[in-house]
Design a protein around this motif. Structure first.
Motif, PDB file in Angstrom:
ATOM      1  N   LYS A   1     -23.290  13.224   6.332  1.00 58.96           N
ATOM      2  CA  LYS A   1     -23.844  14.169   5.344  1.00 58.96           C
ATOM      3  C   LYS A   1     -24.105  13.450   4.029  1.00 58.96           C
ATOM      4  CE  LYS A   1     -21.293  18.088   7.208  1.00 58.96           C
ATOM      5  NZ  LYS A   1     -20.295  19.125   6.966  1.00 58.96           N
TER       6      LYS A   1
ATOM      7  N   THR B   1     -20.356  19.034  13.678  1.00 58.52           N
ATOM      8  CA  THR B   1     -19.702  19.005  12.371  1.00 58.52           C
ATOM      9  C   THR B   1     -18.863  20.256  12.116  1.00 58.52           C
ATOM     10  OG1 THR B   1     -21.877  19.559  11.479  1.00 58.52           O
ATOM     11  CG2 THR B   1     -21.139  17.328  11.138  1.00 58.52           C
TER      12      THR B   1
ATOM     13  N   ARG C   1     -27.129  17.108   6.505  1.00 64.34           N
ATOM     14  CA  ARG C   1     -27.012  15.845   7.246  1.00 64.34           C
ATOM     15  C   ARG C   1     -28.198  14.941   6.954  1.00 64.34           C
ATOM     16  NH1 ARG C   1     -25.696  20.975   8.730  1.00 64.34           N
ATOM     17  NH2 ARG C   1     -23.905  21.081  10.077  1.00 64.34           N
TER      18      ARG C   1
ATOM     19  N   GLU D   1     -28.317  17.997  16.024  1.00 70.06           N
ATOM     20  CA  GLU D   1     -27.198  18.555  15.268  1.00 70.06           C
ATOM     21  C   GLU D   1     -26.197  19.239  16.193  1.00 70.06           C
ATOM     22  OE1 GLU D   1     -27.955  21.057  11.768  1.00 70.06           O
ATOM     23  OE2 GLU D   1     -26.210  22.248  12.305  1.00 70.06           O
TER      24      GLU D   1
ATOM     25  N   HIS E   1     -24.070  11.965  12.391  1.00 64.57           N
ATOM     26  CA  HIS E   1     -23.992  13.284  11.744  1.00 64.57           C
ATOM     27  C   HIS E   1     -23.562  13.195  10.280  1.00 64.57           C
ATOM     28  CE1 HIS E   1     -24.839  15.220  15.540  1.00 64.57           C
ATOM     29  NE2 HIS E   1     -23.816  14.596  16.119  1.00 64.57           N
TER      30      HIS E   1
END
Ligand code: AHM
Ligand code: MG
Length: 341
Positions: A319, A67, A277, A98, A317
């Protein structure tokens, strides 16, 4: 018979280790292997965190994660520790980290029944100044029937999680988990033994929560009006709340779980989906908070307020904004959007 053991030794004769407690709770050896693998990775990460300065692990690795955050050297290392521990456990089908753009699908020779999403080292921007960090994870059972897993095995509602947990690297290393509908268990790493020992069973939020709110107030002018009014209420109305914000989700949630209060990372003008996330930050914390008697909501998000565990993410991923803590305080914030938790 008179006991001759000092207390510390008496406890050693009947030690409440993580694998023993998990076996008592599930009678499932695959799940014991999974939890031992996660616990082993957490011990390795804990050791790296504590040795980071000596081992030259401060600073950036010179890369970005999925991200767009700068990766620290210790993010990369922690990711490898989690991936290798889970991969060679032979009980995992799909991993999401992540720190990795794509899901990791285990080959048939290594594949098992669990799908694990994790943030190997959350709050790692705090590592260079010796502030607490943590590992966060969610576990689902594979539902597809082929020999290997697929990404849809993990793009599931939070309510389908079979195990959620985090490990806090603070003044002590502590693992907090809930699995297969159990209450929340708190384990503390005994450094002299190298084992996680049960220190609280069926942990619940305090009956009377402390009046603490936790949010990055630097974003105040970017929040919507109800959020600004809600936070103003904590600061200005009686009883006046205290502000506490470590800036490491694990530390802020651990405090909220133990003392009560509320933690928020809402949407704002710049971050329309918030910062955290779904799969490996918000879901596990929401599950633990729910099992401890609290609640978690998205707050106002895309025109509606949703219980966080009801979400079904579309990408790994993704959010989402989060409002989490005791019912008293979460309800109080949501009331500004004319709804309740
Ligand atoms: P990270 O996964 O890149 O470490 O970011 C997540 C962290 C959380 O631990 C913490 O709650 C949040 O980011 C803090 O963000 P901010 O600095 O915007 O307040
Ligand atoms: Mg994180």
């Amino acid at each position: 018979m008179a006991s001759f053991h000092p207390d510390s030794i008496r406890n050693d004769t009947n030690s409440l280790t993580l694998s023993r407690q998990v076996m008592i709770g599930t009678r499932d050896t695959d799940f014991v292997v999974l939890m031992n693998s996660i616990a082993c990775a957490c011990k390795l990460i804990s050791r790296s965190v504590r040795k980071a300065g000596i081992a030259g692990l401060y600073g950036n690795a010179g890369s970005e994660n999925a991200t767009g955050d700068d990766q620290k050297k210790i993010d990369v290392l922690s990711d490898e520790m989690m991936v290798n521990a889970l991969k060679y456990s032979h009980v995992c089908a799909v991993l999401v980290s992540e720190e990795q753009d794509d899901p990791i699908i285990m080959p048939e020779s290594l594949s098992g029944k669990y799908c694990v999403a994790f943030d190997p080292l959350d709050g790692s921007s705090n590592i260079d100044c010796n502030v607490s960090t943590g590992t966060i994870f969610s576990v689902w059972e594979k539902k597809s029937t082929g020999p290997v897993g697929v990404v849809d095995d993990i793009l599931r509602a939070g309510n389908d999680i079979v195990c959620a947990g985090y490990c806090a690297y603070g003044s002590a290393t502590e693992l907090v988990i809930t699995y297969y509908g159990s209450g929340v268990q708190r384990y503390t790493l005994d450094p002299s033994l190298g084992e996680f020992i049960l220190t609280a069973n069926n942990l619940k939020l305090p009956e009377v929560s402390k009046t603490i709110y936790s949010i990055n107030e630097g974003n105040y002018t970017s929040w919507d009006k109800p959020m600004r009014t809600a936070i103003d209420g904590f600061r200005l109305n009686e009883p006046r709340y205290t502000a506490r914000y470590v800036g490491s989700m694990v530390a802020d949630i651990h405090r909220t779980l133990l003392y009560g209060g509320i933690y928020l990372y809402p949407a704002d003008e710049k971050k329309g989906n918030g910062k955290l996330r779904v799969l490996y930050e918000c879901f596990p914390m929401a599950m633990i908070m729910a099992k401890a008697g609290g609640t978690a909501s998205t707050g106002m998000f895309k025109g509606t307020v949703t219980n966080l565990l009801d979400l079904v993410p579309k990408s790994i991923h993704e959010k989402v904004p989060i409002v989490i803590g005791c019912h008293r305080d979460v309800d109080r914030v949501l009331a500004h959007y004319n709804t309740s938790a």
